[in-house]
Design a protein around this motif. Structure first.
Motif, mmCIF file in Angstrom:
data_model
loop_
_atom_site.group_PDB
_atom_site.id
_atom_site.type_symbol
_atom_site.label_atom_id
_atom_site.label_comp_id
_atom_site.label_asym_id
_atom_site.label_seq_id
_atom_site.Cartn_x
_atom_site.Cartn_y
_atom_site.Cartn_z
ATOM 1 N N LEU A 1 0.832 -1.201 0.000
ATOM 2 C CA LEU A 1 0.000 0.000 0.000
ATOM 3 C C LEU A 1 0.869 1.255 0.000
ATOM 4 O O LEU A 1 0.559 2.226 -0.697
ATOM 5 N N LYS A 2 1.973 1.230 0.736
ATOM 6 C CA LYS A 2 2.892 2.373 0.739
ATOM 7 C C LYS A 2 3.500 2.580 -0.639
ATOM 8 O O LYS A 2 3.657 3.712 -1.099
ATOM 9 N N VAL A 3 3.847 1.487 -1.323
ATOM 10 C CA VAL A 3 4.398 1.580 -2.682
ATOM 11 C C VAL A 3 3.362 2.199 -3.616
ATOM 12 O O VAL A 3 3.672 3.085 -4.416
ATOM 13 N N ILE A 4 2.117 1.747 -3.482
ATOM 14 C CA ILE A 4 1.043 2.281 -4.333
ATOM 15 C C ILE A 4 0.837 3.767 -4.056
ATOM 16 O O ILE A 4 0.679 4.568 -4.984
ATOM 17 N N ASP A 5 0.859 4.161 -2.773
ATOM 18 C CA ASP A 5 0.720 5.581 -2.423
ATOM 19 C C ASP A 5 1.845 6.410 -3.026
ATOM 20 O O ASP A 5 1.612 7.505 -3.539
ATOM 21 N N SER A 6 3.060 5.893 -2.954
ATOM 22 C CA SER A 6 4.186 6.655 -3.506
ATOM 23 C C SER A 6 4.054 6.766 -5.029
ATOM 24 O O SER A 6 4.359 7.807 -5.610
ATOM 25 N N LEU A 7 3.601 5.698 -5.685
ATOM 26 C CA LEU A 7 3.379 5.755 -7.135
ATOM 27 C C LEU A 7 2.281 6.756 -7.472
ATOM 28 O O LEU A 7 2.391 7.504 -8.454
ATOM 29 N N ASP A 8 1.247 6.783 -6.663
ATOM 30 C CA ASP A 8 0.148 7.724 -6.883
ATOM 31 C C ASP A 8 0.662 9.157 -6.750
ATOM 32 O O ASP A 8 0.300 10.028 -7.547
ATOM 33 N N ASN A 9 1.484 9.411 -5.758
ATOM 34 C CA ASN A 9 2.054 10.745 -5.584
ATOM 35 C C ASN A 9 2.911 11.138 -6.784
ATOM 36 O O ASN A 9 2.872 12.277 -7.245
ATOM 37 N N LYS A 10 3.683 10.192 -7.314
ATOM 38 C CA LYS A 10 4.509 10.475 -8.489
ATOM 39 C C LYS A 10 3.636 10.776 -9.700
ATOM 40 O O LYS A 10 3.954 11.654 -10.489
ATOM 41 N N MET A 11 2.539 10.036 -9.822
ATOM 42 C CA MET A 11 1.649 10.266 -10.961
ATOM 43 C C MET A 11 1.038 11.658 -10.878
ATOM 44 O O MET A 11 0.899 12.355 -11.889
ATOM 45 N N ASN A 12 0.666 12.096 -9.682
ATOM 46 C CA ASN A 12 0.119 13.441 -9.498
ATOM 47 C C ASN A 12 1.170 14.492 -9.828
ATOM 48 O O ASN A 12 0.861 15.532 -10.408
ATOM 49 N N LEU A 13 2.407 14.241 -9.476
ATOM 50 C CA LEU A 13 3.490 15.162 -9.802
ATOM 51 C C LEU A 13 3.666 15.262 -11.316
ATOM 52 O O LEU A 13 3.884 16.345 -11.858
ATOM 53 N N ASN A 14 3.571 14.153 -11.997
ATOM 54 C CA ASN A 14 3.697 14.149 -13.461
ATOM 55 C C ASN A 14 2.562 14.945 -14.098
ATOM 56 O O ASN A 14 2.775 15.685 -15.065
ATOM 57 N N THR A 15 1.361 14.817 -13.571
ATOM 58 C CA THR A 15 0.222 15.556 -14.093
ATOM 59 C C THR A 15 0.430 17.056 -13.876
ATOM 60 O O THR A 15 0.191 17.865 -14.784
ATOM 61 N N GLU A 16 0.900 17.416 -12.700
ATOM 62 C CA GLU A 16 1.173 18.822 -12.416
ATOM 63 C C GLU A 16 2.286 19.347 -13.327
ATOM 64 O O GLU A 16 2.224 20.476 -13.818
ATOM 65 N N MET A 17 3.292 18.517 -13.541
ATOM 66 C CA MET A 17 4.401 18.910 -14.398
ATOM 67 C C MET A 17 3.919 19.156 -15.819
ATOM 68 O O MET A 17 4.310 20.152 -16.457
ATOM 69 N N ASP A 18 3.070 18.300 -16.314
ATOM 70 C CA ASP A 18 2.511 18.476 -17.656
ATOM 71 C C ASP A 18 1.689 19.764 -17.728
ATOM 72 O O ASP A 18 1.765 20.515 -18.721
ATOM 73 N N SER A 19 0.923 20.031 -16.706
ATOM 74 C CA SER A 19 0.117 21.249 -16.674
ATOM 75 C C SER A 19 1.007 22.486 -16.673
ATOM 76 O O SER A 19 0.739 23.469 -17.383
#
Length: 142
Positions: free
Chosen positions: A114-132
């Motif tokens: 679950l911690k790994v999934i949370d960290s991946l989710d945080n990275k995905m949100n960062l990528n979305t923000e970066m694209d924006s």
């Protein structure tokens, strides 16, 4: 030469009589294995006394006086039933502990994933923000 009690290692005597084990024939004082001597001396009870040390009975490590005792249907018979039931309870408790440990390990593994999934989710949100931000930057340049 008098033999020694397998429980307390003191000599067997007339003053401290005992019983021999069924399988090993090792002697033990009545008191050391939880047998009430006055009950043994009644009628023919002494012939019905059966005792087996924990080593011969292949029970888990523990006091040697937790043995198989059979003396008629009196208090000792009741105690024998109680010891038998306690043994079954100990076995069930051991199985429960094993099961609890197994599921505890599974929960720990789940928490790690679950911690790994949370960290991946945080990275995905960062990528979305970066694209924006890249899009905004591109628009500002134009």
């Amino acid at each position: 030469m008098p033999s020694s009690c397998v429980v307390c290692d003191h000599a067997m005597s007339r003053n401290k009589p005992g019983v021999n084990g069924l399988s090993c024939s090792n002697p033990a004082h009545y008191s050391c294995v939880g047998i009430i001597y006055s009950e043994v001396t009644k009628s023919s009870a002494s012939r019905s006394v059966k005792w087996q040390c924990a080593d011969c009975d292949r029970q888990p490590a523990g006091p040697r006086n937790l043995a198989i005792l059979t003396i008629g249907n009196g208090i000792e018979g009741t105690l024998n039933k109680i010891f038998s039931q306690l043994s079954a309870i100990k076995k069930q408790q051991s199985e429960c502990n094993t099961s609890l440990n197994y599921y505890s390990e599974k929960i720990d593994d789940f928490e790690k994933k679950l911690k790994v999934i949370d960290s991946l989710d945080n990275k995905m949100n960062l990528n979305t923000e970066m694209d924006s931000l890249k899009t905004d930057n591109f628009m500002l340049k134009n």
